[in-house]
Each structure stands twice: as structure tokens, then as C-alpha cells.
Motif scaffolding. Structure first.
Motif, short mmCIF file in Angstrom:
data_model
loop_
_atom_site.label_atom_id
_atom_site.label_comp_id
_atom_site.label_asym_id
_atom_site.label_seq_id
_atom_site.Cartn_x
_atom_site.Cartn_y
_atom_site.Cartn_z
N ASN A 1 45.21 -46.55 21.82
CA ASN A 1 44.76 -45.62 22.86
C ASN A 1 44.51 -44.25 22.25
O ASN A 1 44.91 -43.97 21.12
CB ASN A 1 45.80 -45.51 23.98
N ALA A 2 43.83 -43.42 23.04
CA ALA A 2 43.75 -41.99 22.71
C ALA A 2 44.78 -41.33 23.62
O ALA A 2 44.95 -41.73 24.76
CB ALA A 2 42.36 -41.47 23.01
N SER A 3 45.48 -40.34 23.09
CA SER A 3 46.54 -39.72 23.89
C SER A 3 46.55 -38.21 23.72
O SER A 3 45.89 -37.66 22.84
CB SER A 3 47.90 -40.29 23.49
N GLY A 4 47.33 -37.57 24.56
CA GLY A 4 47.60 -36.15 24.42
C GLY A 4 48.89 -35.99 23.63
O GLY A 4 49.89 -36.66 23.91
N GLY A 5 48.88 -35.12 22.64
CA GLY A 5 50.05 -34.97 21.78
C GLY A 5 51.07 -34.01 22.37
O GLY A 5 50.72 -32.90 22.79
N ASN B 1 43.53 -37.18 36.49
CA ASN B 1 43.69 -35.78 36.09
C ASN B 1 44.59 -35.70 34.86
O ASN B 1 45.52 -36.49 34.71
CB ASN B 1 44.32 -34.97 37.24
N PHE B 2 44.27 -34.76 33.98
CA PHE B 2 45.21 -34.47 32.91
C PHE B 2 46.46 -33.86 33.55
O PHE B 2 46.45 -33.46 34.71
CB PHE B 2 44.58 -33.48 31.91
N GLU B 3 47.52 -33.78 32.78
CA GLU B 3 48.80 -33.32 33.30
C GLU B 3 48.80 -31.79 33.43
O GLU B 3 47.97 -31.10 32.86
CB GLU B 3 49.93 -33.74 32.35
N SER B 4 49.77 -31.29 34.17
CA SER B 4 49.96 -29.83 34.25
C SER B 4 50.93 -29.42 33.13
O SER B 4 51.67 -30.27 32.60
CB SER B 4 50.56 -29.45 35.60
N ALA C 1 53.92 -38.51 23.14
CA ALA C 1 52.49 -38.54 23.43
C ALA C 1 52.31 -39.07 24.85
O ALA C 1 53.12 -39.88 25.32
CB ALA C 1 51.74 -39.43 22.44
N VAL C 2 51.25 -38.60 25.51
CA VAL C 2 51.01 -39.02 26.90
C VAL C 2 49.61 -39.59 27.04
O VAL C 2 48.67 -39.10 26.43
CB VAL C 2 51.22 -37.82 27.87
N GLY C 3 49.52 -40.64 27.84
CA GLY C 3 48.21 -41.26 28.06
C GLY C 3 48.15 -41.92 29.42
O GLY C 3 49.10 -41.82 30.22
N MET C 4 47.03 -42.58 29.68
CA MET C 4 46.79 -43.14 31.01
C MET C 4 46.65 -44.66 30.98
O MET C 4 46.01 -45.25 31.85
CB MET C 4 45.53 -42.51 31.61
N SER C 5 47.21 -45.31 29.96
CA SER C 5 47.08 -46.77 29.85
C SER C 5 48.32 -47.31 29.16
O SER C 5 49.37 -46.70 29.20
CB SER C 5 45.83 -47.09 29.02
N ALA D 1 44.44 -37.23 20.50
CA ALA D 1 43.10 -36.66 20.60
C ALA D 1 43.14 -35.16 20.87
O ALA D 1 42.17 -34.45 20.60
CB ALA D 1 42.32 -37.36 21.70
N ASN D 2 44.23 -34.69 21.42
CA ASN D 2 44.33 -33.27 21.79
C ASN D 2 45.80 -32.91 21.95
O ASN D 2 46.63 -33.79 22.18
CB ASN D 2 43.60 -33.02 23.13
N LEU D 3 46.08 -31.64 21.86
CA LEU D 3 47.43 -31.18 22.23
C LEU D 3 47.51 -31.29 23.75
O LEU D 3 46.57 -30.91 24.46
CB LEU D 3 47.61 -29.73 21.80
N ALA D 4 48.62 -31.80 24.25
CA ALA D 4 48.76 -31.97 25.70
C ALA D 4 48.72 -30.60 26.39
O ALA D 4 48.93 -29.56 25.76
CB ALA D 4 50.07 -32.69 26.00
N CYS D 5 48.46 -30.67 27.68
CA CYS D 5 48.21 -29.45 28.46
C CYS D 5 49.37 -28.45 28.33
O CYS D 5 50.54 -28.82 28.41
CB CYS D 5 48.03 -29.84 29.92
N PRO E 1 41.37 -25.53 27.95
CA PRO E 1 41.36 -26.52 29.03
C PRO E 1 40.92 -27.87 28.45
O PRO E 1 40.17 -27.90 27.47
CB PRO E 1 40.30 -25.98 30.00
N LEU E 2 41.41 -28.98 29.02
CA LEU E 2 41.11 -30.31 28.45
C LEU E 2 39.88 -30.92 29.10
O LEU E 2 39.65 -30.76 30.29
CB LEU E 2 42.30 -31.24 28.68
N THR E 3 39.09 -31.62 28.27
CA THR E 3 37.94 -32.35 28.81
C THR E 3 37.89 -33.74 28.18
O THR E 3 38.39 -33.95 27.07
CB THR E 3 36.61 -31.63 28.47
N GLU F 1 36.14 -33.75 24.84
CA GLU F 1 36.97 -33.37 23.70
C GLU F 1 37.77 -34.58 23.21
O GLU F 1 37.89 -34.83 22.00
CB GLU F 1 37.93 -32.25 24.14
N VAL F 2 38.29 -35.37 24.17
CA VAL F 2 39.06 -36.57 23.81
C VAL F 2 38.17 -37.54 23.03
O VAL F 2 38.56 -38.06 21.98
CB VAL F 2 39.62 -37.24 25.09
N MET F 3 36.95 -37.74 23.54
CA MET F 3 36.03 -38.68 22.89
C MET F 3 35.66 -38.19 21.49
O MET F 3 35.60 -38.98 20.54
CB MET F 3 34.74 -38.82 23.72
#
Ligand code: HPA
Length: 275
Positions: free
Chosen positions: A113-117, A190-193, A207-211, A233-237, A243-245, A248-250
């Protein structure tokens, strides 16, 4: 149709298309990581849209097909694109593909997966050693599918230790730096707060993801051996000012792709002694 009937109908449909090909390793490719499937020795591809009742992937960056073929001498089925809970599917539909790949013969499930770090930065790879799925419903809620496993399955080692060792050895062999940590599944889309990320950090997530976590649960229930790699793929929120998009993840996942492909190929080849 109930869960089992739908699964059996999808199974019949795929089986009629692949004949006597039996995959041993099932690989799920996450956002932006699908390219790997184009580089294997392909035996057959089956689009999700050609399987009656199969949930369709609606996310950009997810192709939506099974690729059957060989990585080295290992017969594989690859999901080039997965379905997510946030697309509106029930949890049962979201994990149907995993049960289908098990029913087709797969013994090992390799999740990516791709995740937020949370502990790691963009471009790093994290071997998943455990997971937190408490923020999404269990895919095992409802009648137990006795054909697959027991009502109350143990989850003390979801990610198989021996496979993890193989992946670590492969990472060293191909020169890909590999971190390890805990993955938490959020529902998305939605990405996390920032406060949620702080909470996940406190809870021990890296790491956080949606799957992924829900897929690992049904696979573990079904007795598959599981391993997983997350491409951060990115530093988490809240951990960076941006801001996350999804773009950017792709982009980040695409940038990881060459190293990722090397690591996946080498890892799968190393599993051949385990099958
Ligand atoms: N959060 C959740 N899922 C993700 C992220 C994120 O920051 N990046 C990629 N997938």
C-alpha cells in the motif's frame, strides 16, 4: 446473494477464465504501485468488470484487474488495483477478492500500500509487523464462513515471521533500505486530522492508510500466511506544513516504484522454498 454465494459465483467466473492455473502467492498492489504486474511473465489477465458481482475499483491509480502469471518459478495472482471500504462497498465486498484468491489456491498473501508516515518520511519502505484495525469494522462480522476459518480467530501473529525474515534478507540483497513498524487502517476517504495522527502515534502506529488491515484479517482467518510492505508516500497530516492531496500520494508512490519492484520481485522469488 449472501457473501458465500457471491464469492462462489465470482470464483466460478474466474476459474472458467484461467483453467488449471493455480496461483500460490497473491499480491495486492497499492496506489501507484501497480506497474509491477506489467513486468511479470503473464499467463492471463481478468478485468474486475468481467467478473459478475465483483466490486469495481473506482480510484485513480488502480487499474482494476487480476494478472495471473509467474515471478521466477512462483505462480502468482496479482491484484492490479484493490477495492476500498471508503468507496462505499460493504466490508464483505471489500475483502471478497482476498477470499477469492485464497479459494483459487493462494497460500501466501503479500499486501502492499501507499501510506502516510507517522514514524517515517516520504519514500521510505516499511515492513508491516503488526496492525491496528480498531477504527474500521471487522470484515468477519456476520455469519462465520466455516469453509475458511473459525468464529474467533487468533490474531497474535498476523504478519508471518518467517516471511518477514525473507523480505528483510531480500531488501539487503537488492540494496533497498527497509524500516519496520505498525500499520493503522483509517476508513478514509478524508485524510486524517493532526489530532488523529497524534492519537495514532500515541497508540503505537508508524504509518496510516485506508486499506490492508481488513484484508489481512480475512486472510488470517482463512489460514493464509501474510506479509506486507507499505510505501510511505507523505508525512501524515500535521507532521509537515503541506496540505495532503491524492496527486502527491500518487507522485510519491510512482517515485518509489523502481525500488519497490526490485524488492517485491526478490521477496516473492525467495518465497519459492516456502511453498
Ligand atoms: N493517510 C491515509 N492514507 C494514506 C496517506 C495518509 O496520509 N497517504 C497515503 N495513503
Amino acid at each position: 446473494m449472501n457473501v458465500n454465494q457471491k464469492l462462489n459465483s465470482c470464483y466460478d467466473s474466474v476459474k472458467s477464465k484461467i483453467g488449471d492455473f493455480v496461483p500460490k502467492v497473491a499480491l495486492v498492489l497499492g496506489s501507484g504501485l501497480g506497474e509491477f504486474a506489467d513486468e511479470i511473465e503473464v499467463v492471463k489477465t481478468v478485468s474486475y468488470s468481467d467478473i459478475d458481482g465483483f466490486p469495481q475499483s473506482t480510484v485513480e491509480g488502480h487499474k482494476g484487474r487480476f494478472v495471473f502469471g509467474k515471478v521466477g518459478d512462483v505462480p502468482v495472482v496479482i491484484m492490479q488495483g484493490r477495492v476500498h471500504y471508503y468507496e462505499g462497498y460493504s466490508m464483505h465486498d471489500t475483502v471478497l477478492p482476498i477470499r477469492l484468491m485464497k479459494k483459487l489456491g493462494s497460500e501466501i498473501l503479500f499486501l502492499t500500500n501507499a501510506s502516510g508516515g507517522i514514524s517515517f518520511g516520504a519514500g521510505e519502505f516499511m515492513l508491516i509487523i503488526d496492525q491496528i484495525s480498531s477504527f474500521v469494522p471487522s470484515p468477519l462480522i456476520g455469519s462465520n464462513l466455516d469453509e475458511f476459518g473459525v468464529r474467533f480467530p487468533d490474531m497474535s501473529e498476523i504478519y508471518d515471521k518467517a516471511l518477514r525474515e525473507k523480505i528483510k534478507e531480500s531488501a539487503i540483497k537488492v540494496g533497498v533500505p527497509l524500516q519496520q513498524g505498525v500499520y493503522v487502517q483509517a476508513s478514509g476517504p478524508n485524510f486524517e486530522s493532526p489530532a488523529e495522527i497524534k492519537m495514532y502515534k500515541t497508540l503505537g502506529a508508524d504509518a496510516v492508510g485506508m486499506s490492508t488491515a481488513c484484508e489481512a484479517i480475512v486472510a488470517n482467518h482463512a489460514g493464509m500466511r501474510i506479509c506486507g510492505i507499505s510505501c510511505v508516500a507523505n508525512l501524515a497530516c500535521g507532521l509537515s506544513d503541506n496540505p495532503l492531496t491524492h496527486d502527491e500520494v500518487m507522485e510519491a508512490a510512482n517515485a518509489c516504484a523502481p525500488m519497490f519492484k526490485k524488492l517485491i520481485r526478490s521477496s516473492i522469488e525467495s518465497f519459492s522454498g516456502e511453498l
